[in-house]
Design a protein around this motif. Structure first.
Motif, PDB file in Angstrom:
ATOM      1  N   THR A  84      25.877  13.202  31.643  1.00  0.00           N
ATOM      2  CA  THR A  84      26.211  13.770  32.945  1.00  0.00           C
ATOM      3  C   THR A  84      25.001  14.528  33.503  1.00  0.00           C
ATOM      4  O   THR A  84      24.122  14.947  32.747  1.00  0.00           O
ATOM      5  CB  THR A  84      27.412  14.723  32.826  1.00  0.00           C
ATOM      6  OG1 THR A  84      27.118  15.751  31.873  1.00  0.00           O
ATOM      7  CG2 THR A  84      28.650  13.966  32.384  1.00  0.00           C
ATOM      8  N   PRO A  85      24.943  14.702  34.833  1.00  0.00           N
ATOM      9  CA  PRO A  85      25.940  14.272  35.821  1.00  0.00           C
ATOM     10  C   PRO A  85      25.883  12.761  36.048  1.00  0.00           C
ATOM     11  O   PRO A  85      24.824  12.148  35.928  1.00  0.00           O
ATOM     12  CB  PRO A  85      25.539  15.032  37.088  1.00  0.00           C
ATOM     13  CG  PRO A  85      24.056  15.208  36.952  1.00  0.00           C
ATOM     14  CD  PRO A  85      23.812  15.415  35.488  1.00  0.00           C
ATOM     15  N   ARG A 195      32.457  16.440  41.490  1.00  0.00           N
ATOM     16  CA  ARG A 195      32.945  16.034  40.180  1.00  0.00           C
ATOM     17  C   ARG A 195      33.832  14.805  40.332  1.00  0.00           C
ATOM     18  O   ARG A 195      34.357  14.530  41.413  1.00  0.00           O
ATOM     19  CB  ARG A 195      33.731  17.159  39.500  1.00  0.00           C
ATOM     20  CG  ARG A 195      32.860  18.316  39.035  1.00  0.00           C
ATOM     21  CD  ARG A 195      33.669  19.371  38.296  1.00  0.00           C
ATOM     22  NE  ARG A 195      32.808  20.467  37.868  1.00  0.00           N
ATOM     23  CZ  ARG A 195      33.245  21.579  37.281  1.00  0.00           C
ATOM     24  NH1 ARG A 195      34.558  21.738  37.043  1.00  0.00           N
ATOM     25  NH2 ARG A 195      32.409  22.517  36.918  1.00  0.00           N
ATOM     26  N   GLN A 204      34.115  15.538  35.077  1.00  0.00           N
ATOM     27  CA  GLN A 204      32.671  15.474  34.876  1.00  0.00           C
ATOM     28  C   GLN A 204      31.897  15.803  36.148  1.00  0.00           C
ATOM     29  O   GLN A 204      32.310  15.432  37.249  1.00  0.00           O
ATOM     30  CB  GLN A 204      32.280  14.050  34.424  1.00  0.00           C
ATOM     31  CG  GLN A 204      32.925  13.598  33.138  1.00  0.00           C
ATOM     32  CD  GLN A 204      32.225  14.138  31.910  1.00  0.00           C
ATOM     33  OE1 GLN A 204      31.260  14.905  32.013  1.00  0.00           O
ATOM     34  NE2 GLN A 204      32.704  13.764  30.741  1.00  0.00           N
TER      35      GLN A 204
END
Length: 219
Positions: A84-85, A195, A204
């Motif tokens: 992530t991201p 997210r 996430q």
């Protein structure tokens, strides 16, 4: 035409637990009731647990199919971690409402081209769709969230049969971590925080690619 099967994609932890199981069951029951599918919940859970027992000590991506006649089947693959991201991009064309969009089924023609594109372009995690009025809807494999100026996380409402009620999304709503509110494309582009969520990957951090994809994905 054969009726499509309902899908529940579940994250199974190495200890055999399924963290979002209550929300999976809630969605499954609602879809069966809305579509007139038979459901023996005890039999569905037995199929789930029998498959989990085949892979002790492993994190798995599990796929449960439930058919209109009440029959269920299970399959799974190892679950790998996700860096992530994650990177998102925008679909070039709007997503039209359909009553099956708000049920997770094997009939998903709206997202076939998106999934093919994502397989060829692994730098993108998902493609985000809007409606014809440029209101943000969802991704082809995840729900979307925008952080407001006051820090509150927002997710598009379930309206016009155009947003899937994701189980992780519902868990976040139930816990008071997000609220529903219409989100414009401009707000998405200008957001300071993004997210995504789905049952496999949780909630996430994400970022929006600066270069939008071309018109090869029509829906």
């Amino acid at each position: 035409m054969e009726l499509p099967a309902l899908i529940e994609t579940l994250r199974v932890h190495p200890d055999g637990s399924v963290p979002l199981l209550p929300w999976h069951l809630q969605r499954l029951q609602k879809s069966c009731q809305a579509l007139g599918y038979r459901l023996d919940l005890e039999a569905w859970l037995d199929t789930l647990q029998q498959h989990i027992a085949l892979y002790p000590g492993q994190a798995r991506r599990m796929r449960m199919l439930h058919h209109a006649d009440g029959h269920s089947s299970a399959s799974s693959t190892p679950l790998t971690e996700l860096a992530t991201p994650v990177t998102l991009t925008l679909a070039p064309q709007p997503l039209a409402a359909d009553r099956l969009l708000c049920h997770k089924t094997t009939y998903r023609p709206w997202f076939d081209e998106a999934q093919a594109f994502l397989q060829l372009q692994p730098k993108y995690f998902d493609i985000i769709f809007t409606d014809s009025q440029l209101w943000v809807l969802e991704g082809s494999r995840s729900n979307i969230y925008v952080q407001a100026r006051d820090g509150q996380w927002l997710t598009p409402p379930l309206r016009d049969n155009a947003v899937l009620p994701g189980v992780q999304r519902q868990a976040l709503l139930d816990q008071g971590l997000v609220i529903e509110r219409a989100i414009s494309l401009a707000e998405l582009r200008q957001a300071t925080g993004l997210r995504i969520s789905n049952a496999l990957r949780g909630w996430q951090d994400a970022c929006l690619a600066q270069d939008d994809i071309d018109g090869s994905i029509s829906r």
